[in-house]
Write a protein that holds these residues in place. Structure first.
Motif, PDB file in Angstrom:
ATOM      1  N   PHE A 188       8.522 -16.852  39.521  1.00  0.00           N
ATOM      2  CA  PHE A 188       9.764 -16.592  38.792  1.00  0.00           C
ATOM      3  C   PHE A 188      10.976 -17.090  39.577  1.00  0.00           C
ATOM      4  CE2 PHE A 188       6.635 -13.528  37.366  1.00  0.00           C
ATOM      5  CZ  PHE A 188       6.748 -13.609  35.989  1.00  0.00           C
ATOM      6  N   VAL A 189      10.907 -16.946  40.902  1.00  0.00           N
ATOM      7  CA  VAL A 189      11.992 -17.424  41.765  1.00  0.00           C
ATOM      8  C   VAL A 189      12.078 -18.947  41.678  1.00  0.00           C
ATOM      9  CG1 VAL A 189      12.834 -17.596  44.144  1.00  0.00           C
ATOM     10  CG2 VAL A 189      11.856 -15.452  43.332  1.00  0.00           C
ATOM     11  N   ARG A 190      10.910 -19.598  41.714  1.00  0.00           N
ATOM     12  CA  ARG A 190      10.874 -21.059  41.617  1.00  0.00           C
ATOM     13  C   ARG A 190      11.478 -21.534  40.290  1.00  0.00           C
ATOM     14  NH1 ARG A 190       5.305 -24.493  41.686  1.00  0.00           N
ATOM     15  NH2 ARG A 190       5.193 -23.654  39.589  1.00  0.00           N
ATOM     16  N   GLU A 191      11.147 -20.832  39.211  1.00  0.00           N
ATOM     17  CA  GLU A 191      11.689 -21.188  37.897  1.00  0.00           C
ATOM     18  C   GLU A 191      13.210 -21.029  37.863  1.00  0.00           C
ATOM     19  OE1 GLU A 191      10.036 -20.408  33.523  1.00  0.00           O
ATOM     20  OE2 GLU A 191      10.998 -18.640  34.372  1.00  0.00           O
ATOM     21  N   GLU A 192      13.690 -19.951  38.515  1.00  0.00           N
ATOM     22  CA  GLU A 192      15.133 -19.702  38.554  1.00  0.00           C
ATOM     23  C   GLU A 192      15.856 -20.786  39.346  1.00  0.00           C
ATOM     24  OE1 GLU A 192      18.029 -17.841  36.845  1.00  0.00           O
ATOM     25  OE2 GLU A 192      15.965 -17.155  36.636  1.00  0.00           O
TER      26      GLU A 192
END
Length: 199
Positions: free
Chosen positions: A27-31
């Motif tokens: 999710f962090v990577r997507e953000e």
């Protein structure tokens, strides 16, 4: 809202026995990608990571809170337990008194209307707050998601951890990576060493 692909990757990580922080990393990577693409900005790298972690928590990833957030959550839990205990004690006393059916029906009706009003108000507040947050983020730049900024953040986070903690995390990563993952990581490390040997 996180994308379906991020949720699927996080679920795959969970099935493979990877830690909640690794699952949240999807999710962090997507953000970070959103910031780079220009969907919205971030004031700092920490803010971008925090947004990703909150998305992970909403998706059901068991990411532990740290620092002030952990203290707040523990305080909320203790307050919820106290209120639940009070409610149960009041319910017991109410059953002993045996109120009439008419008064009970009236109370139930008033409670329903009050809960509906409260739910409507809270949903309106959430929507307003969400719009305001998105509007504020769109004003921010995308420098927080640059390679240099992410590298600096990673070094700062690692420096705060002890050598034993870093070693334990690396050992766990090696265990959950699998044979193919370890092979790929070893090849990448060899390429990096070869590239830096000429410096």
């Amino acid at each position: 809202m996180p994308s379906k692909s991020a949720i699927q990757r996080a679920r795959k990580d969970k099935r493979e026995g990877k830690s909640p922080s690794t699952q949240a990393g999807e999710f962090v990577r997507e953000e970070i990608e959103h910031v780079r693409e220009g969907k919205h900005g971030a004031r700092s790298t920490k803010q971008a990571i925090a947004i990703g972690l909150s998305e992970a928590r909403r998706a059901g990833v068991d990411v532990p809170a740290k620092g002030k957030a952990a203290k707040k959550s523990s305080a909320k839990k203790s307050a919820a337990k106290k209120s639940a205990a009070k409610k149960s004690s009041t319910k017991k006393s109410a059953t002993k008194k045996s109120a009439t059916k008419k008064s009970a029906c009236k109370k139930a009706a008033t409670k329903k209307t009050a809960s509906k009003k409260a739910a409507r108000k809270s949903s309106e507040t959430k929507a307003t707050r969400s719009r305001a947050a998105t509007k504020a983020l769109k004003k921010e730049g995308s420098a927080a998601a640059s390679k240099r900024a992410l590298s600096r953040q990673g070094h700062q986070a690692a420096a705060k951890r002890s050598a034993a903690d870093r070693s334990a995390a690396a050992k766990k990563a090696a265990r959950t990576k699998g044979a193919k993952g370890r092979s790929a990581a070893a090849k990448k490390a060899a390429r990096t060493r070869a590239r830096h040997s000429g410096d």
